[in-house]
Write an enzyme that holds these catalytic residues in place. Structure first.
Site: not given
Lengths: 574, 246
Positions: A124, A237, A239, A253, A256, A287, A352, A387
């Site tokens: 990730f 954030q 995304h 969404l 990821e 991100r 997000h 994050r």
């Protein structure tokens, strides 16, 4: 008759507001300590926004990459957060996540497996090693169902479709909550020796968002009104990959994990543009970087037909894609007429997650308001300025458990609170005000306009001018929100509900905008066009917001220095 | 887009009384029924009651009957429906209406409490093969939309909510029974408390499952076999007759 007896009243040692991952984990831990626990949630049990979490939970189990350990997870988290994180939270999180994952497995969760039967981990963004324990692309559902079953077995009292509109206090101490049953509109009073807020984020104030209707910042607003401090509110954030087409699903969404499994981002020239923005990590950059990259490509005319970028996983075998990303496959096939095993998706940034939130003590989740604890997205500190994907689900478990534990211990030392009738009366009057405001503003119209303001003026890239315009617009919206009216009865009335939600959304939008205006640098998710550099001075302080009378007070606090052994870990960056 | 607006015929009412009311809704590309319901809320009737959360078929909140078919509204495209006539949107029939499209599904949460939860066998090693996990993961996909409960005739037509658990809870039981490390026995529970014998495998549940779980074939039938093996196997019955039941 006093108000407290006029309304249905419940007494518990620990009251937990919110039934996502953090709330449920807190409840389980408080039950473990022998506390009587109530969980109050706005939706049905098991529907909280945690079910939307897709990619996995980060924990340095070293099942796949044997070199992984908590130190590297700690370092990745601090670097992802541009070192603004609360170092102690980042340390505890990295150290305790593996135990929290194993515990989930022992309660019945079934993760995907490695060839030798261990929990499988995937790559990730921003994680040095393959670290995300996952179940295809529905990890959040697995987690919430496991916690739900565990909590039901242990015997918490669940109050579903019950909305808290105000915290109640005994002097300075938070000692309960005023709520209403959505199914009847009737009021209910909760008395508790300790209260844990675990209500999630604030994304519903933006137009393009991956967040559900519940993510209105209501828990932060409750805490703020009760006198608790908010921290790092400028860090929201976006995304990088939400759906951009068709209009009805804009913002939904796209996990990821698509990039974790090898997905490639391209612009309309076919260029793999991440080579330009982060040649080392490419699509698996953090991100904030990927979101800005896509935004820039679109802005400079290299976007996809519907204003996004192309995300392609079709070079992988179709069966593999369907197995590892089943819900993405169905989501695109059914909602966008795109077969992701054969062609690219169109994706763009979507609001997000909020890194900021209630300021808490790292060990206990205790806020600055006595008796009030917070965990999960609603709390701040772990993620700093940005994050990492996968760190949210593990956050819920690690700090949900700690908050539940601390709240139960706190409750053991408290006597039963007493509350003045006046605050219950006031809460009831406020709740009913929208019905008395015949012919006032439509709450949906005010919400629509709020989303336009936040989307256009407090988005990925910010300027002094835009943020000041946003504050003026928010002030105007606050005036309109005072005149919103509810129609119909009190029974399951979404328009009425939105009237309370607006108050919370406006408060948090203002907090975010004020903090963004004050932070004159760019760091992580906070990008100022007029202050593009990351400044060392700003890296040594966080911003706190607290209620003073009716006004919002913003001040800076120094970020505590890291102990030497943790400095050492950061210095060992390879 | 061929047509600019569609007519939605939505149930409005409560436990006692109600009626279908027509709303004109402007169409947008790729619109789903839940978008249309939200448009009605925002512009015409802000007190229209509907449950929803994720809007991406992951939470199972927005179950309703669209043109008579039980579906998730977030997954039902408007352009998949005949738009030259009103689209009917009604609440799930098997549960009591609270208001408009919202039904009282609390019974499901009560049934769930009866099920013996995960009980790992003592001293197990926490290792599992993906092949063994696969079949359980199918059941773990369940998003608790309760559409299977809504169409099951034992519940929908015969309202046997006291005697019968319904497909959702056979799916949960199957997930537990087939968990590679679980050690509990739920055959008596399935037979006596969840009334699995009432299911006569018409597969209505499987047809409506938005997660495409093979409820009847993969969950219910194997569970029925376990119950039969344990309680109705002729040899075992004779043994029991002779030596007394355990």
């Amino acid at each position: 008759m006093t108000p407290a007896s006029r309304y249905e009243t419940h007494e518990h040692d620990v009251l937990i507001i919110g039934a996502g991952g953090a709330g449920l984990r807190a409840a389980i831990e408080a039950l473990e300590q022998g506390a009587r626990v109530a969980v109050v949630c706005k939706s049905l049990l098991g529907k909280a926004h945690t079910v939307m979490a897709e990619g996995g939970m980060a924990a340095a189990m070293a099942n796949v990459d044997k070199a992984d350990n908590w130190r590297i997870h700690f370092r990745d988290t601090m670097n992802g957060g541009k070192r603004l994180n609360n170092w102690r939270m980042a340390q505890l999180h990295a150290q305790e996540s593996p135990d929290r994952v194993r515990e989930l497995e022992q309660w019945g969760a079934l993760f995907d497996r490695t060839a030798d039967g261990e929990i499988l981990q995937r790559a990730f963004g921003g994680h040095t090693f393959k670290r995300l324990c996952h179940v295809g692309d529905r990890t959040g559902l697995e987690m919430i169902r496991t916690l739900q079953d565990r909590g039901v077995e242990m015997g918490f009292d669940v109050f579903m479709e019950c909305t808290v509109t105000r915290l109640l206090k005994d002097g300075d101490r938070v000692a309960g909550a005023f709520a209403y049953w959505r199914n009847s509109g009737d009021f209910v009073v909760f008395k508790a020796k300790a209260v844990v807020i675990a209500t999630g984020g604030i994304g519903k104030s933006w137009k393009i968002t991956s967040n559900s209707w519940e993510c209105t910042g209501d828990g932060m607003a409750l805490a703020y009104d009760a006198g608790a401090e908010l921290l790092d509110m400028e860090f929201v954030q976006f995304h990088p990959t939400g759906m951009v087409w068709p209009p009805g699903v804009t913002g939904v969404l796209v996990t990821e994990a698509v990039r974790g499994e090898g997905g490639i981002l391209r612009n309309n020239n076919g260029d793999r543009f991440m080579e330009k923005y982060d040649p080392k990590r490419l699509e698996l950059s953090t991100r904030d970087v990927v979101a800005r990259a896509i935004y820039t490509e679109v802005k400079e005319g290299r976007g996809s037909p519907h204003g996004g970028a192309f995300l392609d996983i079709s070079h992988k075998p179709a069966e593999y894609v369907k197995r590892k990303l089943p819900s993405m496959y169905h989501q695109f096939k059914e909602l966008a007429d795109v077969d992701i095993t054969r062609g690219p998706m169109e994706v763009g940034p979507t609001c997000h997650y909020v890194m900021g939130g209630i300021r808490v003590d790292a060990e206990t989740g205790q806020s600055s308001a006595p008796g009030l604890f917070a965990a999960g997205e609603v709390a701040a500190g772990l993620h700093g300025a940005n994050r990492l994907g996968g760190n949210s689900l593990s956050d819920l478990l690690v700090f949900g458990r700690r908050a539940g534990l601390a709240a139960a211990h706190y409750a053991q030392k408290q006597s039963w609170p007493s509350m003045e009738d006046a605050q219950v009366d006031l809460a009831a009057r406020r709740a009913l005000a929208p019905f008395a405001c015949g012919g006032g503003e439509n709450p949906y119209a005010v919400h629509h306009d709020l989303q336009e303001v936040m989307q256009n003026l407090v988005g990925i890239f910010r300027t002094d001018e835009d943020l000041r315009r946003a504050l003026v617009a928010l002030d105007h919206l606050k005036q309109r929100a005072k005149r919103v009216s509810a129609q119909g009865s009190r029974v399951f009335n979404p328009g009425w509900h939105l009237c309370f939600d607006l108050d919370a959304m406006l408060t948090l939008s203002e907090a975010c905008t004020r903090a963004a205006l004050a932070r004159k640098e760019s760091r992580g998710a906070h990008s100022r066009i007029d202050f593009p550099k990351t400044e060392d001075g700003w890296g040594r302080k966080n911003q706190v917001i607290v209620k003073k009378g009716d006004a919002m007070d913003l001040f800076e606090v120094p970020r505590p220095p890291l102990p030497d052994e943790l400095e050492q870990i950061l210095a060992e960056d390879k | 887009m061929a047509q600019a607006t569609a007519t939605l015929r939505v149930y409005r009412g409560d436990r006692e009384t109600g009626q279908a009311i027509d709303y004109q809704v402007p169409l947008t590309p790729g619109m789903v029924v839940l978008d249309a319901i939200h448009s009605i809320e925002a512009h015409q009737s802000p007190d229209l009651a509907v449950r929803w959360n994720c809007k991406a078929a992951k939470c199972g909140s927005c179950s309703a009957e669209v043109n008579g078919r039980p579906r998730l509204m977030c997954k039902t495209r408007m352009d998949s429906l005949p738009l030259d006539q009103p689209i009917t949107v009604f609440p799930m029939k098997a549960f009591p209406v609270i208001k408009d499209l919202v039904t009282d599904v609390s019974w499901n949460y009560e049934v769930n409490k009866k099920i013996t939860p995960f009980r790992p066998r003592p001293n197990v090693e926490w290792k599992m093969d993906q092949a063994d996990v696969d079949r359980v993961q199918e059941f773990r996909k369940c998003i608790e939309c309760f559409l299977c409960q809504n169409v099951c005739h034992v519940l929908r037509e015969h309202d046997m909510k006291k005697e019968f658990g319904g497909p959702r809870f056979f799916v949960r039981s199957a997930a537990l029974e087939m968990h590679p490390l679980d050690g509990a026995d739920r055959a008596a529970l399935l037979k006596d408390q969840l009334g699995i014998g009432y299911c006569n495998i018409t597969k209505c549940c499987t047809e409506v499952c938005p997660e495409e779980i093979h409820i009847t074939d993969n969950a219910i039938i194997p569970l029925k076999e376990r119950v039969v093996d344990q309680f109705y196997d002729p040899l075992t019955m004779i043994v029991r007759k002779i030596f007394g039941s355990q």
